[in-house]
Structures are given as structure tokens and as C-alpha cells.
Design an enzyme around this catalytic site. Structure first.
Site, PDB file in Angstrom:
ATOM      1  CG  ASP A   1      -0.175  -0.091   2.540  1.00  0.00           C
ATOM      2  OD1 ASP A   1       1.073  -0.134   2.504  1.00  0.00           O
ATOM      3  OD2 ASP A   1      -0.830  -0.112   3.604  1.00  0.00           O
TER       4      ASP A   1
ATOM      5  CB  CYS B   1       5.440  -2.421   1.820  1.00  0.00           C
ATOM      6  SG  CYS B   1       6.542  -1.718   0.575  1.00  0.00           S
TER       7      CYS B   1
ATOM      8  CG  HIS C   1       6.091  -5.683  -1.418  1.00  0.00           C
ATOM      9  ND1 HIS C   1       5.237  -4.736  -0.893  1.00  0.00           N
ATOM     10  CD2 HIS C   1       5.927  -6.802  -0.671  1.00  0.00           C
ATOM     11  CE1 HIS C   1       4.586  -5.266   0.134  1.00  0.00           C
ATOM     12  NE2 HIS C   1       4.991  -6.513   0.295  1.00  0.00           N
TER      13      HIS C   1
END
Length: 313
Positions: A172, A175, A297
Site C-alpha cells: 500500500d 510496506c 516491495h
């Protein structure tokens, strides 16, 4: 239970819905991967998204057109065959066939037990679950050789040697901070605990107070010049108040805020170690390049739940 066969139209519609859902996930990942203040890259991203959507729409229209053409041809062939049969068999054969069919239907109705509404619901649910499992299995096969799958395997092998495994963190934009928040909460003797918002606020505060340590690494994407004072303040404000993605600069600030070392494990490179001057158990993060489509990520780690199986694999 008799397996329900789906029509070509239903199969194509299902495929189109899945492709649209996958496209939306990919687009969201693209948006998360680019800071909101990077106008040049966001403009390029908008153009790329428009092309992705247009290409998919064109593909779907072409597939629908091909299916309609194929269906029309099959219908015409069936109608021609029926007309030929009628001409050859005559009215007598047609009447005899209809009578036999009616008798068979009556016998089937007499011997077949009545299906309750509850049973119909259970049958429908079972069919949907079977279709879902089939789609999952198909997706796993398609992804088996993909870069995301290969990256996950390499990371799992590296972590297994440390008796660790990946702990998933939501994608989002927060992370990195959420992964650090999780790591702090897991520590046996937590020296400090902070929420994601507190971590962002303290990071921005430290960077503002040590601008000379961070400004040389920040340049305007349009001009290539080092950030001005105003641009640097905007950058720090985004760190504090938005879902701007965090990277090595923010990690360097956080090692000083938390007085803890950081270790970032990657699939294809040696671990990145930051804040090695602090003699303490490191905060361990996982950096994934291919976790969500085009987006990068961060994940956290946790103790391996089944070490025996990990050693055998």
C-alpha cells in the site's frame, strides 16, 4: 454429480473478467511504485496505463468477434443438418422419434429423485469451488517459471539457512515502514516500538535535521540538479504525510532514529547492511523486485514454522 459444462461464451466472459482484474492489479502496482511527486514518471505511467487498457479492450473485442463468427457458422451447419434429416426421414420418422423421446423423459422423471433447493445450492457451490481451484492451479502452472516465482524460491532458500521465512506485508506504499513496525514488535526484548505513522514522522524529522547527509543523493528528475531547499522539504513532507515509497535513504535515517542495524535480504544480491556501528540484533527486511507486477516491495520475516521440511526441500 454430473459435471456442468460451460459454454464458449461463458468461458470467454470468465477469461475476460480475470484479465481485467489482473490488469487492475498491475495498474495499482504501477501507481504504488512511483512517488506522487515524480511528475515525469507519473505522466509516463499514465500513458502506459492508457495503452495497456486500450490493448486489452482491443484484444477482448477481437476475441468476441471471432467467437460470434464461429458460433454463427456452427448454428448454420446445425440448421442445415436438421433440414436435411427432415427431408430424408419424412414426417413418419420425425413423429416416431418424438414419441420415443417423450417416453424416455417420462421414465426418467419417474425414477429420478427430486432435487431439493438446498441440494441445488450445495451442487452450485461445489461447482464454483471446483472452478476456483482449477483457476488457481492454472495460474500456479503459468507462474511456475515466472520471475516472481523464481525470486520467491531464491529468497526462501536464503532464509531457510537462518531458520526464517517471509512474512507478507500489504502493498500500500507503506510496506517498508510496516515491515519495520512488524520487526520491532517481534523482538524478544523490544527496546522500542513504533507505529507506521510514527516511523514516517521520525524519519522525516531526522532527514530535515540532517539535510547535508541526504541532499547530495536527491536530484530533480527533470533537470538532474540537486534538490533545492523547497524541493527537499516537499520530499520530507511526502515521507511524513503520504504513502510515498521508502528506500535506502529512509532506511539510513531509521537506523539512526532507532539506534539499530538494518539488514535487507535480496534474491540475486548479497544482503545490504546499514547501521553496522550499532551492536544489536538487526532489523531484517526482504526486498522483492518482482512481488507485484512492475512494483517493488518490502516484506518482513518470521521464524520458520517447519524447519524439518525446509531442510528436506
Amino acid at each position: 454429480m454430473e459435471e456442468i459444462e460451460e459454454t464458449p461464451e461463458e468461458h470467454l466472459a470468465k477469461q475476460h473478467r480475470k484479465e481485467k482484474k489482473d490488469m487492475q492489479a498491475k495498474i495499482q502496482s504501477m501507481k504504488n511504485a512511483i512517488p506522487k511527486n515524480d511528475k515525469k514518471r507519473r505522466k509516463q505511467m499514465t500513458e502506459e496505463i492508457a495503452k495497456i487498457e486500450a490493448d486489452l479492450n482491443n484484444k477482448h473485442e477481437e476475441e468476441l468477434s471471432q467467437l460470434k463468427s464461429s458460433t454463427d457458422t456452427k448454428v448454420e451447419e446445425v440448421l442445415n443438418g436438421v433440414e436435411t434429416m427432415k427431408m430424408e426421414g419424412g414426417k413418419e420418422a420425425e413423429a416416431e422419434a418424438a414419441e420415443e423421446e417423450e417416453e424416455e423423459e417420462e421414465e426418467e422423471e419417474a425414477t429420478q429423485p427430486r432435487v431439493t433447493k438446498a441440494q441445488k445450492r450445495r451442487d452450485k457451490k461445489a461447482t464454483q469451488e471446483k472452478e476456483r481451484e482449477s483457476r488457481i492451479a492454472e495460474a500456479e502452472v503459468l507462474n511456475l517459471q515466472g520471475v516472481r516465482h523464481q525470486e520467491g524460491l531464491k529468497l526462501a532458500q536464503k532464509l531457510a539457512t537462518k531458520q526464517l521465512q517471509i512474512k507478507e506485508i500489504s502493498s500500500d506504499g507503506h510496506c517498508m515502514y510496516r515491515a519495520i513496525e512488524d520487526q520491532l514488535a517481534q523482538r524478544t526484548k523490544p527496546e522500542i516500538t513504533m507505529s507506521m505513522k510514527e516511523l514516517r514522522s521520525r524519519t522525516a524529522e531526522f532527514m530535515r535535521g540532517h539535510a547535508d547527509d541526504f541532499l547530495p543523493f536527491l536530484t530533480n528528475s527533470n533537470t538532474g540538479d540537486m534538490y533545492t531547499t523547497d524541493e527537499f522539504e516537499k520530499y520530507c513532507s511526502d515521507v511524513e504525510h503520504t504513502a510515498a515509497w521508502g528506500g535506502q535513504l529512509e532506511l539510513r535515517a531509521l537506523t539512526q532514529v532507532l539506534l539499530l542495524p538494518m539488514e535487507v535480504i535480496q534474491a540475486d544480491s548479497p544482503p545490504i547492511k546499514i547501521g553496522e556501528e550499532f551492536d544489536s540484533e538487526p532489523v531484517t527486511l526482504i526486498y522483492m523486485r518482482h512481488a507485484y507486477g512492475l512494483g517493488e516491495h518490502y516484506n518482513s520475516v518470521e521464524q520458520l514454522k517447519d524447519p524439518a521440511n525446509a531442510e528436506d526441500s
